[in-house]
Design an enzyme around this catalytic site. Structure first.
Site, short mmCIF file in Angstrom:
data_model
loop_
_atom_site.label_atom_id
_atom_site.label_comp_id
_atom_site.label_asym_id
_atom_site.label_seq_id
_atom_site.Cartn_x
_atom_site.Cartn_y
_atom_site.Cartn_z
N ASP A 172 -1.34 9.51 -10.72
CA ASP A 172 -1.30 8.45 -11.72
C ASP A 172 0.14 8.14 -12.11
O ASP A 172 0.52 6.98 -12.28
CB ASP A 172 -2.10 8.85 -12.97
CG ASP A 172 -3.60 8.81 -12.72
OD1 ASP A 172 -4.36 9.31 -13.58
OD2 ASP A 172 -4.02 8.28 -11.67
N GLU A 211 -4.45 2.50 -4.39
CA GLU A 211 -2.99 2.42 -4.25
C GLU A 211 -2.56 1.09 -3.63
O GLU A 211 -1.46 0.95 -3.12
CB GLU A 211 -2.47 3.59 -3.41
CG GLU A 211 -2.85 3.54 -1.93
CD GLU A 211 -4.22 4.15 -1.63
OE1 GLU A 211 -5.09 4.20 -2.52
OE2 GLU A 211 -4.44 4.56 -0.48
N ASP A 239 0.87 -1.19 0.00
CA ASP A 239 0.00 0.00 0.00
C ASP A 239 0.90 1.22 0.00
O ASP A 239 1.73 1.38 0.91
CB ASP A 239 -0.91 -0.03 1.24
CG ASP A 239 -1.99 1.03 1.17
OD1 ASP A 239 -3.19 0.65 1.17
OD2 ASP A 239 -1.64 2.22 1.12
N ILE A 240 0.76 2.07 -0.99
CA ILE A 240 1.59 3.27 -1.07
C ILE A 240 1.21 4.20 0.09
O ILE A 240 0.04 4.51 0.31
CB ILE A 240 1.42 3.99 -2.41
CG1 ILE A 240 1.89 3.06 -3.54
CG2 ILE A 240 2.19 5.32 -2.42
CD1 ILE A 240 1.69 3.63 -4.94
#
Lengths: 178, 320
Positions: B213, B239, B196-197
């Protein structure tokens, strides 16, 4: 090499020699008539000295020997049947041996029916109710034997000389009753 | 025929021919007339006739009748597509029909080959028919290639994420399910990485969604450089990303995960005159033999990811 006594066939592709070297002016081509002159006078002499059955066996064996060498030296030995047929068609056409076509193919039973139009041996010969392409029978049998890795036999069922316009060959495993 | 005409002349002259001979000639003439007018008169009955020239003519006419009958029969069978009939060649015309029959048989074989997908088949030496047939096969092959290409594109669209090009959630779950069953069946293992960013919403809010993006694309591109061909990376949403690593134990997966984390931490995404830095939190787990289903594995990976998030982010945590 060419005149030794022998009990088994010993033909090798190298026996064809270096034609380019040997014929720098006349080249590698000749005519169908010259080929047939050789074949039919040979057949004539063999039958005279022996008999028809022996001549047929000789021509079949010679054709088989030629077919084996032909497969080994001129075809790519592809494992795919369709590729084998396509390459064989093209090679026979390029060498003006004949126009090969398939009428039926059963890859499970290994039974095939082929035709050869404008056959080098017989197209244009007088009609005499005889199938004369014994050499071709052996030749085709050898090609299939080499491709499938098992012994095949071929039998001419129709010929220009019997009134057809193509030569038709049935090809099947050698151990099958035809 | 010459003899017949001679006798007809004698008949016209009216002498030196017996009545019965005139009748015989009349019957032969009528028979020839019937043949020429497309009738099928059968054979002349020559029973009991003397062995003379008239009988000879009758026998010739019968031979001609049989030959024409064979020719008609052969032509009829070919015209209805019956290629198995025996053509007994007694006339040169029958030879040509036999040639045609052989050609049709070969064409039948060729169309069968084309139906099986062999588009290399071509017809030669048949003039305009060759040209049309070959053109048809070429067009069929071109059409088939187009359809295949379109199918491949549809397949790609249905299974990939349009932004990043990696697999979408649906494909990932299908693949993961199959890998789960395969590994259980053969007692093999696989590992799952959940990523997960960190603070992705903040990136979007600060720089805009278009830069968000670009971050996603740069992230996945970096991941793909590290992964093997057999590993499957999927975008699960927003994300969130997941990876299946077949035949990989937890220790191996941890090495990969740490490599990701470091690469992402060092990554700079250049957008116009700005540089965007970001990190990723990673949870890692592997298949246990007592896992009841894929959900158990994914749940463990999620728990590990949760621990990574709560442990300060930019971290790799495993639950083995």
């Amino acid at each position: 090499m060419f005149k030794e006594e022998r009990k088994s066939l010993q033909f090798d592709w190298s026996h064809l020699g270096d034609i380019t070297k040997g014929r720098p002016n006349l080249g590698a081509q000749t005519t169908v008539a010259v080929y047939r002159l050789m074949q039919f006078t040979l057949r004539d002499a063999i039958i005279t000295h022996t008999d028809v059955a022996t001549a047929n066996r000789i021509f079949y064996d010679a054709g088989y020997s030629a077919g084996s060498a032909f497969y080994e030296h001129l075809l790519k030995n592809t494992y795919d049947f369709d590729g084998f047929i396509a390459e064989l068609q093209e090679t026979l056409k390029t060498l003006s041996i004949g126009i090969l076509r398939v009428e039926s193919s059963d890859l499970l039973q290994h039974r095939f029916v082929l035709t050869v139009a404008e056959d080098l041996d017989c197209s244009g010969l007088p009609m005499n109710d005889e199938s004369v392409c014994t050499f071709d029978e052996g030749f085709i049998a050898a090609l299939f034997s080499a491709h499938f890795g098992m012994k095949f036999k071929a039998r001419e069922t129709d010929c220009w000389c019997t009134g057809d316009r193509v030569c038709r060959f049935e090809v099947m495993p050698a151990n099958v009753q035809s | 025929m010459k003899l017949c005409l001679q006798m007809c002349n004698l008949k016209k002259n009216g002498d030196r021919m017996e009545h019965k001979d005139i009748e015989r000639l009349d019957r032969i003439s009528a028979h020839i007339h019937a043949l020429l007018h497309n009738e099928q008169p059968g054979l002349l009955d020559l029973t009991g006739q003397p062995e003379d020239e008239i009988r000879q003519v009758g026998e010739f006419v019968n031979t001609l009748t049989e030959a024409l009958s064979a020719l008609t029969n052969a032509a009829h069978h070919l015209s209805i597509g019956d290629m198995d009939s025996q053509i007994i060649a007694k006339l040169p015309a029958c030879h040509h029909l036999k040639n045609l029959q052989a050609t049709l048989r070969h064409l039948t074989w060729q169309t069968g080959q084309i139906a099986k997908g062999d588009f290399s088949q071509r017809v030669e030496f048949l003039g305009e028919f060759s040209h049309s047939f070959n053109w048809m096969v070429e067009q069929l092959d071109a059409y088939r290639q187009r359809i295949l290409g379109q199918n491949q594109e549809l397949e790609r669209l249905a299974t990939t994420d349009p932004l990043t090009g990696v697999y979408n959630r649906r494909y990932f779950m299908d693949y993961a399910t199959k890998e789960f069953l395969r590994s259980l069946r053969y007692s093999h293992t696989f590992s799952v990485i959940q990523m997960d960013i960190d603070h992705f919403k903040k990136i979007n809010d600060t720089y805009g969604h278009s830069i968000g993006d670009e971050v996603l694309k740069a992230f996945t591109a970096n991941c793909l450089e590290v992964l093997r061909d057999c590993d499957v990376l999927g975008r699960m949403g927003g994300e969130e990303f997941s990876i299946i690593l077949p035949e990989t134990a937890l220790s191996g997966a941890l090495i990969v995960a740490e490599r990701f984390r470091q690469a992402i931490a060092e990554l700079k995404v250049y957008v116009d005159d700005r540089i965007v830095h970001f990190t990723v939190s990673i949870g890692v787990t592997n298949l246990r033999q007592d896992d009841a289903g894929l959900e158990a594995v994914l749940r463990r990976a999620d728990e590990a990811l949760y621990l990574a998030k709560n442990g300060g982010r930019n971290k790799v945590v495993s639950t083995g």
